[in-house]
Design an enzyme around this catalytic site. Structure first.
Site, PDB file in Angstrom:
ATOM      1  N   GLU A  98      28.914  51.066  36.256  1.00  6.35           N
ATOM      2  CA  GLU A  98      28.528  50.181  37.357  1.00  6.35           C
ATOM      3  C   GLU A  98      28.990  50.822  38.655  1.00  6.35           C
ATOM      4  OE1 GLU A  98      29.940  46.207  36.839  1.00  6.35           O
ATOM      5  OE2 GLU A  98      29.489  46.222  34.692  1.00  6.35           O
ATOM      6  N   ASP A 104      35.535  39.881  45.251  1.00  9.72           N
ATOM      7  CA  ASP A 104      36.423  41.000  44.928  1.00  9.72           C
ATOM      8  C   ASP A 104      37.833  40.773  45.448  1.00  9.72           C
ATOM      9  OD1 ASP A 104      34.485  42.609  43.624  1.00  9.72           O
ATOM     10  OD2 ASP A 104      33.615  43.075  45.570  1.00  9.72           O
TER      11      ASP A 104
END
Length: 257
Positions: A46, A57
């Protein structure tokens, strides 16, 4: 089938995917890292395209995204770099990022470019499922790109079944509703959650992400699902290791052996 679909159709278990941010730690490190990860034994990759407001995140990936942006990374640069991807890397590759830069670039154009450079799938955590279905699914389908949709412990059964219906590769199962970088707490609650998903008998395989930082959490995820994704731990490794390419085999070995 694209490479990703072929991988999951093989029935292989214990799959290991690695996430890292394009343009980090240096602007031109993207393909070198991908090649090293394949040689070390990663099953698929990824590659994150950085964004200035990565809400899902944690600090490690946020910092890597900001560094990548400061280095000059953007979608135009990334697609230029990925022009060399399939000369050096054969395993499946997913692009992961947020809706804003993809929409600004143009979703149809984005999907065409992704297919041209050999990308197999896209993960966009903040793209509403109904918008994907009504506005963008045709672009994914036309370019043979799998859209990977996220499930959390709070996702309802009805929504999970809808995600399963829309998916053609695998479902990204978040180990928690936390941001990235939080260690997977191997406890009864997580175990019950994993078993609940397993007992739904979804048609698509499931891969666990968020909090996979060591062999224990990786094996816990693989016990109930088809594999796991390591993100923050690898990004942290890249930022802390001067000769990071030389140590990637050792990094992968801690999960795979």
């Amino acid at each position: 089938m694209n490479r990703l679909q072929r991988l999951f159709a093989s029935g292989k278990k214990g799959l290991l995917s690695i996430y890292y941010t394009a343009g980090y730690p240096t602007l031109n490190s993207t393909i070198d890292i991908a090649e090293a990860l394949e040689k070390a034994g990663a099953d698929f990759l990824e590659i994150g395209f950085p964004y200035s407001d990565p809400m899902a995140d944690g600090p490690t990936i946020q910092q890597s995204s900001q560094t990548a942006l400061d280095n000059g990374m953007n979608l135009n640069v990334l697609f230029d770099q990925l022009g060399a991807l399939r000369k050096r890397v054969s395993i499946p590759v997913i692009l992961m990022g947020y809706a804003n830069p993809m929409i600004q670039y143009g979703v149809e154009r984005f999907c065409k470019k992704a297919a041209e450079v050999g990308v197999d799938g896209i993960i966009v955590p903040d793209l509403p499922m109904h918008e994907y279905e009504q506005l963008y699914s045709k672009y994914f389908n036309e370019n043979n790109l799998s859209n990977i949709i996220l499930v959390t412990p709070q996702t309802s059964a009805d929504r999970i079944h809808k995600i399963d219906e829309l998916s053609d590769c695998f479902i990204y199962l978040l180990s928690s509703s936390s941001i990235t970088g939080k260690s997977l707490d191997v406890n009864d609650i997580v175990d019950t959650y994993f078993r609940r998903i397993e007992d739904m008998h979804l048609k698509n395989p499931t891969i666990v992400g968020f909090g996979i930082a060591n062999k224990t959490s990786y094996q816990k995820a693989c016990a109930h699902h088809h594999g796991a994704i390591v993100g923050s731990a690898f990004v942290k490794y890249l930022g802390a290791t001067e000769n990071y390419l030389d140590g990637i085999s050792d990094f992968i070995r801690q999960f795979k052996e």
